[in-house]
Design an enzyme around this catalytic site. Structure first.
Site, PDB file in Angstrom:
ATOM      1  N   TYR A 174      -0.186   1.143 -14.559  1.00 35.46           N
ATOM      2  CA  TYR A 174       0.652   0.091 -15.154  1.00 35.46           C
ATOM      3  C   TYR A 174       0.195  -0.294 -16.567  1.00 35.46           C
ATOM      4  O   TYR A 174       0.469  -1.415 -17.011  1.00 35.46           O
ATOM      5  CB  TYR A 174       0.647  -1.153 -14.258  1.00 35.46           C
ATOM      6  CG  TYR A 174       1.605  -1.081 -13.080  1.00 35.46           C
ATOM      7  CD1 TYR A 174       2.970  -0.840 -13.271  1.00 35.46           C
ATOM      8  CD2 TYR A 174       1.161  -1.285 -11.775  1.00 35.46           C
ATOM      9  CE1 TYR A 174       3.852  -0.794 -12.197  1.00 35.46           C
ATOM     10  CE2 TYR A 174       2.047  -1.247 -10.699  1.00 35.46           C
ATOM     11  CZ  TYR A 174       3.389  -1.001 -10.916  1.00 35.46           C
ATOM     12  OH  TYR A 174       4.269  -0.974  -9.855  1.00 35.46           O
ATOM     13  N   LYS A 225       5.417   0.665  -2.061  1.00 37.28           N
ATOM     14  CA  LYS A 225       4.312  -0.255  -2.340  1.00 37.28           C
ATOM     15  C   LYS A 225       3.719  -0.795  -1.026  1.00 37.28           C
ATOM     16  O   LYS A 225       4.315  -0.642   0.043  1.00 37.28           O
ATOM     17  CB  LYS A 225       4.832  -1.406  -3.213  1.00 37.28           C
ATOM     18  CG  LYS A 225       5.302  -0.944  -4.602  1.00 37.28           C
ATOM     19  CD  LYS A 225       5.781  -2.127  -5.427  1.00 37.28           C
ATOM     20  CE  LYS A 225       6.182  -1.694  -6.826  1.00 37.28           C
ATOM     21  NZ  LYS A 225       6.592  -2.843  -7.664  1.00 37.28           N
ATOM     22  N   GLU A 228       3.311   9.768 -14.977  1.00 34.78           N
ATOM     23  CA  GLU A 228       2.960   9.255 -13.637  1.00 34.78           C
ATOM     24  C   GLU A 228       2.783  10.393 -12.627  1.00 34.78           C
ATOM     25  O   GLU A 228       1.861  10.355 -11.808  1.00 34.78           O
ATOM     26  CB  GLU A 228       4.027   8.253 -13.173  1.00 34.78           C
ATOM     27  CG  GLU A 228       3.988   6.968 -14.000  1.00 34.78           C
ATOM     28  CD  GLU A 228       5.169   6.037 -13.777  1.00 34.78           C
ATOM     29  OE1 GLU A 228       6.006   6.310 -12.886  1.00 34.78           O
ATOM     30  OE2 GLU A 228       5.264   5.023 -14.491  1.00 34.78           O
ATOM     31  N   HIS A 288       8.230   1.539  -6.253  1.00 36.29           N
ATOM     32  CA  HIS A 288       8.105   1.882  -7.672  1.00 36.29           C
ATOM     33  C   HIS A 288       8.878   3.169  -7.949  1.00 36.29           C
ATOM     34  O   HIS A 288       8.855   4.086  -7.135  1.00 36.29           O
ATOM     35  CB  HIS A 288       6.635   2.112  -8.056  1.00 36.29           C
ATOM     36  CG  HIS A 288       6.495   2.727  -9.417  1.00 36.29           C
ATOM     37  ND1 HIS A 288       6.525   1.977 -10.572  1.00 36.29           N
ATOM     38  CD2 HIS A 288       6.405   4.022  -9.817  1.00 36.29           C
ATOM     39  CE1 HIS A 288       6.435   2.796 -11.621  1.00 36.29           C
ATOM     40  NE2 HIS A 288       6.361   4.036 -11.185  1.00 36.29           N
ATOM     41  N   ASN A 312       8.615  -6.224  -4.308  1.00 34.25           N
ATOM     42  CA  ASN A 312       9.885  -5.487  -4.419  1.00 34.25           C
ATOM     43  C   ASN A 312       9.799  -4.052  -3.885  1.00 34.25           C
ATOM     44  O   ASN A 312      10.607  -3.207  -4.228  1.00 34.25           O
ATOM     45  CB  ASN A 312      10.434  -5.557  -5.855  1.00 34.25           C
ATOM     46  CG  ASN A 312       9.523  -4.907  -6.871  1.00 34.25           C
ATOM     47  OD1 ASN A 312       8.509  -4.307  -6.518  1.00 34.25           O
ATOM     48  ND2 ASN A 312       9.894  -4.994  -8.134  1.00 34.25           N
TER      49      ASN A 312
HETATM   50  P1  DAT Z   1       9.908  -1.927 -12.336  1.00 36.77           P
HETATM   51  O1  DAT Z   1       9.017  -1.848 -11.115  1.00 36.77           O
HETATM   52  O2  DAT Z   1      11.323  -2.269 -11.964  1.00 36.77           O
HETATM   53  O3  DAT Z   1       9.804  -0.712 -13.218  1.00 36.77           O
HETATM   54  P2  DAT Z   1       8.256  -3.292 -14.314  1.00 36.77           P
HETATM   55  O4  DAT Z   1       7.723  -1.943 -14.668  1.00 36.77           O
HETATM   56  O5  DAT Z   1       8.789  -4.144 -15.414  1.00 36.77           O
HETATM   57  O6  DAT Z   1       9.404  -3.175 -13.197  1.00 36.77           O
HETATM   58  O7  DAT Z   1       7.140  -4.128 -13.572  1.00 36.77           O
HETATM   59  C1  DAT Z   1       6.291  -3.505 -12.617  1.00 36.77           C
HETATM   60  C2  DAT Z   1       6.166  -4.407 -11.425  1.00 36.77           C
HETATM   61  O8  DAT Z   1       5.537  -5.625 -11.822  1.00 36.77           O
HETATM   62  C3  DAT Z   1       7.486  -4.835 -10.790  1.00 36.77           C
HETATM   63  O9  DAT Z   1       7.996  -3.859  -9.894  1.00 36.77           O
HETATM   64  C4  DAT Z   1       7.095  -6.102 -10.101  1.00 36.77           C
HETATM   65  C5  DAT Z   1       6.051  -6.699 -11.042  1.00 36.77           C
HETATM   66  N1  DAT Z   1       6.687  -7.668 -11.946  1.00 36.77           N
HETATM   67  C6  DAT Z   1       7.514  -7.394 -12.973  1.00 36.77           C
HETATM   68  N2  DAT Z   1       7.917  -8.515 -13.599  1.00 36.77           N
HETATM   69  C7  DAT Z   1       7.313  -9.523 -12.929  1.00 36.77           C
HETATM   70  C8  DAT Z   1       7.316 -10.938 -13.057  1.00 36.77           C
HETATM   71  N3  DAT Z   1       8.028 -11.530 -14.019  1.00 36.77           N
HETATM   72  N4  DAT Z   1       6.586 -11.657 -12.182  1.00 36.77           N
HETATM   73  C9  DAT Z   1       5.866 -11.067 -11.224  1.00 36.77           C
HETATM   74  N5  DAT Z   1       5.814  -9.724 -11.028  1.00 36.77           N
HETATM   75  C10 DAT Z   1       6.524  -8.988 -11.873  1.00 36.77           C
HETATM   76 MG    MG Z   2       8.242   0.021 -14.368  1.00 35.45          MG
END
Ligand code: DAT
Ligand code: MG
Length: 149
Positions: A49, A9, A126, A115, A112
């Protein structure tokens, strides 16, 4: 063999972590089959997303992901979708164990650094969204018999 989509990212790129992240997948034994350094548009990230469109952080996430360059990759290996998710750690770095990428290299859920596709179905979607057929590099890795029985 499975394929999965991985992206460093904008925060991971800015922090100079592309090499460290690639190293982890290389040393695990996975095979890189496609990669590119690019800046995605906000609309493209909204498609990427789409599953999260009802979440309160969706708009900010898509804006952030299009704010700077990302390093997009496709990696291949046995059971790779699940194994990469384990290597990433939890979505929230605060819940990620040391030894995982997020547990070692970042702190905050909105930054974080990486991805990785969460299911085989999403990995296929994807990979197809980010890469065209001609962007995949065909080669025979010499390590195969020493990684797989
Ligand atoms: P991942 O990246 O572990 O697959 P996800 O698909 O649930 O997680 O969410 C995509 C991204 O969105 C994640 O990497 C960081 C952001 N995100 C997820 N939950 C969040 C939250 N509660 N607050 C802020 N950003 C969040
Ligand atoms: Mg995800």
């Amino acid at each position: 063999m499975e394929r999965t989509f991985i992206a460093v990212k904008p925060d991971g790129v800015q922090r100079g972590l592309i090499g460290e992240i690639i190293k982890r997948f290389e040393t695990r034994g996975f095979r890189l089959v496609a990669s590119k350094f690019m800046k995605a548009s906000e609309d493209f990230m909204k498609t990427h997303y789409l599953d999260l469109k009802d979440m309160p952080f969706y708009a900010g996430l898509c804006k952030y992901m299009s704010s700077g360059p990302v390093f997009a990759m496709v990696w291949e290996g046995q059971n790779i979708v699940k194994l990469v998710r384990m290597m990433l750690g939890e979505t929230n770095p605060a819940d990620s164990k040391p030894g995982s990428i997020r547990g070692d290299l970042c702190i905050n859920i909105g930054r974080n650094i990486i991805h990785g596709s969460d299911t085989l179905e999403n990995a296929k979607r994807e990979v197809g969204l980010w890469f065209k057929a001609e962007e995949f590099v065909e080669y025979t890795p010499c390590t195969q018999p020493f990684l797989y029985e």
